[in-house]
Every structure is written in C-alpha cells, then in structure tokens.
Design a protein around this motif. Structure first.
Motif, PDB file in Angstrom:
ATOM      1  N   ASN A  36     -40.396 -23.552  79.268  1.00  0.00           N
ATOM      2  CA  ASN A  36     -40.362 -23.990  77.871  1.00  0.00           C
ATOM      3  C   ASN A  36     -41.525 -23.357  77.107  1.00  0.00           C
ATOM      4  O   ASN A  36     -42.366 -22.678  77.690  1.00  0.00           O
ATOM      5  N   GLY A  37     -41.544 -23.606  75.803  1.00  0.00           N
ATOM      6  CA  GLY A  37     -42.540 -22.983  74.937  1.00  0.00           C
ATOM      7  C   GLY A  37     -43.970 -23.374  75.263  1.00  0.00           C
ATOM      8  O   GLY A  37     -44.879 -22.552  75.182  1.00  0.00           O
ATOM      9  N   ARG A  38     -44.176 -24.627  75.652  1.00  0.00           N
ATOM     10  CA  ARG A  38     -45.541 -25.033  75.974  1.00  0.00           C
ATOM     11  C   ARG A  38     -46.009 -24.334  77.249  1.00  0.00           C
ATOM     12  O   ARG A  38     -47.145 -23.861  77.336  1.00  0.00           O
ATOM     13  N   ALA A  39     -45.108 -24.269  78.238  1.00  0.00           N
ATOM     14  CA  ALA A  39     -45.465 -23.629  79.517  1.00  0.00           C
ATOM     15  C   ALA A  39     -45.841 -22.166  79.321  1.00  0.00           C
ATOM     16  O   ALA A  39     -46.791 -21.675  79.942  1.00  0.00           O
ATOM     17  N   MET A  41     -47.179 -20.826  76.676  1.00  0.00           N
ATOM     18  CA  MET A  41     -48.505 -20.775  76.045  1.00  0.00           C
ATOM     19  C   MET A  41     -49.601 -20.998  77.092  1.00  0.00           C
ATOM     20  O   MET A  41     -50.621 -20.316  77.097  1.00  0.00           O
ATOM     21  N   GLU A  42     -49.353 -21.945  78.008  1.00  0.00           N
ATOM     22  CA  GLU A  42     -50.337 -22.213  79.065  1.00  0.00           C
ATOM     23  C   GLU A  42     -50.515 -21.005  79.975  1.00  0.00           C
ATOM     24  O   GLU A  42     -51.628 -20.646  80.347  1.00  0.00           O
ATOM     25  N   GLU A  45     -52.530 -18.310  78.332  1.00  0.00           N
ATOM     26  CA  GLU A  45     -53.962 -18.626  78.331  1.00  0.00           C
ATOM     27  C   GLU A  45     -54.609 -18.037  79.588  1.00  0.00           C
ATOM     28  O   GLU A  45     -55.706 -17.491  79.547  1.00  0.00           O
ATOM     29  N   VAL A  61     -39.460 -29.735  75.042  1.00  0.00           N
ATOM     30  CA  VAL A  61     -40.922 -29.717  74.866  1.00  0.00           C
ATOM     31  C   VAL A  61     -41.339 -28.863  73.661  1.00  0.00           C
ATOM     32  O   VAL A  61     -41.894 -29.363  72.708  1.00  0.00           O
ATOM     33  N   LYS A  62     -41.067 -27.570  73.737  1.00  0.00           N
ATOM     34  CA  LYS A  62     -41.328 -26.714  72.580  1.00  0.00           C
ATOM     35  C   LYS A  62     -40.277 -25.607  72.594  1.00  0.00           C
ATOM     36  O   LYS A  62     -40.139 -24.900  73.592  1.00  0.00           O
ATOM     37  N   GLU A  66     -40.614 -22.142  67.792  1.00  0.00           N
ATOM     38  CA  GLU A  66     -42.008 -22.617  67.671  1.00  0.00           C
ATOM     39  C   GLU A  66     -42.934 -21.782  68.548  1.00  0.00           C
ATOM     40  O   GLU A  66     -44.025 -21.389  68.132  1.00  0.00           O
ATOM     41  N   ALA A  67     -42.464 -21.513  69.774  1.00  0.00           N
ATOM     42  CA  ALA A  67     -43.288 -20.734  70.714  1.00  0.00           C
ATOM     43  C   ALA A  67     -43.499 -19.315  70.195  1.00  0.00           C
ATOM     44  O   ALA A  67     -44.599 -18.761  70.316  1.00  0.00           O
ATOM     45  N   GLU A  70     -46.170 -19.319  67.614  1.00  0.00           N
ATOM     46  CA  GLU A  70     -47.505 -19.494  68.216  1.00  0.00           C
ATOM     47  C   GLU A  70     -47.987 -18.243  68.928  1.00  0.00           C
ATOM     48  O   GLU A  70     -49.141 -17.845  68.804  1.00  0.00           O
TER      49      GLU A  70
END
Length: 192
Positions: A36-39, A41-42, A45, A61-62, A66-67, A70
C-alpha cells in the motif's frame, strides 16, 4: 545501467505476475514491493535508490494517488507509472495531477510494459490507447469545469488521436511526419 523498480499493489498475486513479466528483461531489476501507499513511503525512507515505481491505484491505508503525490513531493526524481485495472476518467485525471509520469492498464502485454518503462525512464511518458481516447473525450466534453485550463494545441490533439487508435510512437511519428523526440515532447505536454 539497470532500471531499479518498485511494485506497489495490494494484491500479492498481481505483484508476482508483474515481477514475472519483468524478469524477462535484463535491464530491469525489481528492488522491492509494497502492499500500500504507506508501506512504499516507509520502504523509500530506508532506501530511495529507485528509478521507477509501478503503482496501483485502489489500495487500503493509502491509495496510489495519495502515494504518488507524496513520492513526487519527497523524491521528484523517481518516475511513477500507474499500473491499474481502472481506467476511469477521474482516476486518470487525479493520477496525472498527483504527478504520475505514465498510466498503463494491468492487462498490458509484457513487451508494451517494458517499452512503457523504458520510455518513461528516458523522460517520456507511457500512454496506452484507451487513456489517449479518454483524454480526447475529456477535451470534447462540454461539462468539464477544468476545461478552460486545458489547452492542447492542434498538434497535440493529432498525436492523441493517433495514439487512441493503438499506434506505436514510431507509427505516429511517421504519420504526422515528425520525429520520435517531437512525439515524446507532445505526449509530455499532454500529461502536463
């Protein structure tokens, strides 16, 4: 120099299918996948040495739009191709507004996927026929509020019409008596 790819999709079966398609090409290397989008981004990082992301749209989640926004804010150098089963107008528009560099449908054949990735990595934009067709429809739709902000030249509309028939960039260039580079530029402008 290999193109380093991340695949983001909430369906692990589809991730595997895309990985398999890409494994045929020595110039592509899948660095990681995310659900997902949050994963994604993590994972970026930890390691943002990625050239291109194949991004699904509908995810928990995202979502992919959206991802995409970001990723483009934080890592503008990373190219993003939306790889999705949905080619509805709103998704296309939102993805492009979020900064997507290309938009392909999941049922794409392996050769076209590869050339879309290469095209996008080289600064072009991947655009499949149904997306070109929808963009044309959007332009001709009298009800679109954003219409006044959308100004395409006649040349760009010619390019879209050719692409919507499923012609390759080479064929479009020949038909319009333009260079491939010019066609690429037009497609970039259309996305913009």
């Amino acid at each position: 120099m290999n193109i380093r790819i991340a695949i983001v999709d909430d369906n692990s079966f589809l991730i595997k299918a895309v990985e398999e398609k890409l494994s045929f090409f020595e110039d592509l290397e899948v660095r990681f996948t995310a659900m997902n989008g949050r994963a994604v981004m993590e994972k970026l990082e930890e390691n943002n040495a990625i050239d291109l992301i194949l991004m699904d749209i509908e995810m928990p989640v995202k979502n992919g739009i959206e991802a995409t926004y970001e990723v483009k804010q934080k890592y503008p150098q990373i190219k993003i191709i939306m790889l999705t089963v949905f080619d509805n107008d709103e998704n296309i528009f939102n993805a492009i507004k979020a900064g997507a560099d290309g938009y392909l449908l999941k049922e794409i054949n392996v050769g076209d996927l590869h050339s879309g990735i290469i095209e996008t990595s080289n600064g072009g934009a991947a655009m499949n026929p149904s997306i070109a067709l929808k963009t044309l429809k959007l332009l001709r739709n009298p009800y679109i509020e954003e219409k006044e902000n959308i100004k395409l030249t006649n040349r760009e509309i010619d390019v879209l019409e050719q692409l919507s028939k499923g012609l390759s960039y080479n064929a479009v260039a020949e038909n319009l008596i333009l260079s491939i580079g010019t066609i690429r530029k037009h497609i970039e402008n259309i996305y913009r």
